[in-house]
Scaffold this motif. Sequence first.
Motif, short mmCIF file in Angstrom:
data_model
loop_
_atom_site.label_atom_id
_atom_site.label_comp_id
_atom_site.label_asym_id
_atom_site.label_seq_id
_atom_site.Cartn_x
_atom_site.Cartn_y
_atom_site.Cartn_z
N SER A 25 -6.20 -3.01 -9.05
CA SER A 25 -6.92 -1.78 -8.74
C SER A 25 -6.98 -0.88 -9.96
CB SER A 25 -6.20 -1.06 -7.59
OG SER A 25 -6.74 0.22 -7.37
N ASN A 26 -7.95 0.06 -9.94
CA ASN A 26 -8.03 1.08 -10.99
C ASN A 26 -7.12 2.27 -10.69
OD1 ASN A 26 -9.50 2.09 -8.84
ND2 ASN A 26 -11.42 2.30 -9.97
N HIS A 27 -6.43 2.26 -9.55
CA HIS A 27 -5.42 3.27 -9.23
C HIS A 27 -4.04 2.65 -9.38
CE1 HIS A 27 -7.88 6.48 -7.12
NE2 HIS A 27 -8.76 5.50 -7.27
N SER A 28 -3.04 3.50 -9.55
CA SER A 28 -1.65 3.05 -9.58
C SER A 28 -0.99 3.40 -8.25
CB SER A 28 -0.87 3.72 -10.73
OG SER A 28 -1.39 3.32 -11.98
N PRO A 29 -0.19 2.48 -7.69
CA PRO A 29 0.47 2.76 -6.41
C PRO A 29 1.61 3.75 -6.55
CG PRO A 29 1.16 0.63 -7.25
CD PRO A 29 0.09 1.13 -8.18
N VAL A 30 1.85 4.49 -5.47
CA VAL A 30 2.94 5.45 -5.41
C VAL A 30 3.98 4.93 -4.42
CG1 VAL A 30 3.63 7.82 -4.85
CG2 VAL A 30 1.41 7.37 -5.94
N LEU A 31 5.24 4.82 -4.86
CA LEU A 31 6.34 4.42 -4.01
C LEU A 31 7.33 5.57 -3.93
CD1 LEU A 31 5.21 1.61 -5.13
CD2 LEU A 31 7.47 0.71 -4.60
N VAL A 32 7.88 5.82 -2.75
CA VAL A 32 8.85 6.90 -2.60
C VAL A 32 9.69 6.64 -1.37
CG1 VAL A 32 7.23 8.35 -1.31
CG2 VAL A 32 9.14 9.41 -2.52
N GLN A 33 10.95 7.06 -1.42
CA GLN A 33 11.83 7.01 -0.26
C GLN A 33 11.75 8.35 0.46
OE1 GLN A 33 15.83 6.00 -1.39
NE2 GLN A 33 15.38 3.82 -1.58
N ASN B 232 9.59 -5.42 -2.63
CA ASN B 232 9.98 -4.01 -2.70
C ASN B 232 10.52 -3.49 -1.37
OD1 ASN B 232 9.18 -2.57 -5.43
ND2 ASN B 232 7.60 -4.09 -5.03
N GLN B 233 10.59 -4.35 -0.37
CA GLN B 233 11.17 -4.01 0.93
C GLN B 233 10.57 -2.71 1.48
OE1 GLN B 233 15.41 -4.01 0.04
NE2 GLN B 233 15.55 -6.19 0.46
N LEU B 234 9.26 -2.68 1.55
CA LEU B 234 8.55 -1.49 2.00
C LEU B 234 8.50 -1.41 3.52
CD1 LEU B 234 5.62 -1.58 -0.57
CD2 LEU B 234 7.69 -0.19 -0.66
N ASP B 235 8.67 -0.21 4.05
CA ASP B 235 8.66 0.01 5.50
C ASP B 235 7.29 0.44 6.01
OD1 ASP B 235 11.48 -0.47 5.92
OD2 ASP B 235 11.83 1.44 4.91
N ILE B 236 6.59 1.28 5.22
CA ILE B 236 5.28 1.80 5.64
C ILE B 236 4.32 1.70 4.47
CG2 ILE B 236 4.02 3.84 6.41
CD1 ILE B 236 6.56 4.78 7.78
#
Length: 340
Positions: free
Chosen positions: A324-332, A129-133
Amino acid sequence: MNSRVFRVGLLGIIFLSIPVFLSVNLPPDEYYWAGIVSLTIPIFLFFNLGGGIYFLLLRSKWLFVPTLILITSFPVYSNLFSLHSNINQVGATLNILSYNVDSFKYFSKTSSNEFEINMQSFENWVRSNQLDILCIQEMVEVGKAPYLIDEYERASSLKITRDGDHLGLFIFSKYPIIGEGNIEFAENSYNRLMWVDIVAFKDTIRVANVHLMSYDFNNGTLGQNIKAIRTGVMARSWHTKLIHQFIENSPHPVLLMGDFNETPYSYSYRSISNLLKDAFVTSGVGFDYTYLFLGLPFRIDHVFIDPHLQSSQYQIIHGLDHWSNHSPVLVQIGLPDPGE
């Protein structure tokens, strides 16, 4: 049931929703009952919507009551939904992740290597996902082995468990980290805020990762569960005041994200959103959730951004229950497009 009795009862519930909606304006650490009452907002929202439809079909004069309440209380529940596009035009961007990883099932693992497999597959997913942070909550370091991800600088704020492991918050950044700190909401508590200053966009940005108290029900009695709710809403309200001060005192633009255990109609959420923008509201689409409780969907993991920044491509990724029992949040996150 007599139709007149039903109408009177329905109107009574609808009128009762007025103090319920107003309860979000009171800090639960000072008025704990307000925090408990505000949890029933979805129920009273349902009764107002249902009552409106009922009185509309009857062509009743009482239609104005739920209609007026729904209109005047719209700011309370409006952030449950986003009517904006998720393709806002921004300049240079940061791809960021906020994720309560639930220790990758370390404390509930069914096999000896499940934890290691989950960690490795997560790191592969991060690279794809080429994540920066990355802002990660409830991550465990087993023994003295540090949790590292290749090509990322890292900072952490951790509690030592009874077994000698480290559990808490991590921030990973592909951008240089030039400063860091944390706020422990209680001594050696799992609930805390950590922050790093990174150099990006030719400027310094303060990235904050937070995990607020959850409800510790533990299959207790009704009285014990009510006490757990009271403790939770009061603690998060007080923590929110500390977070509010942190944001106001920051010398740099703030990105604040994490597991708040608070819905968009809570006092804590509203307090923070008075200073920062909710990235879901500005760049999400429709309705979404990050956590299921008793099969009901709640958005309790949030990404807040400085008013001078913009967000785009907001996503909540579902189907990762094996992690996990949570869902991750991705945003630019980015600066406004210079051409606009």
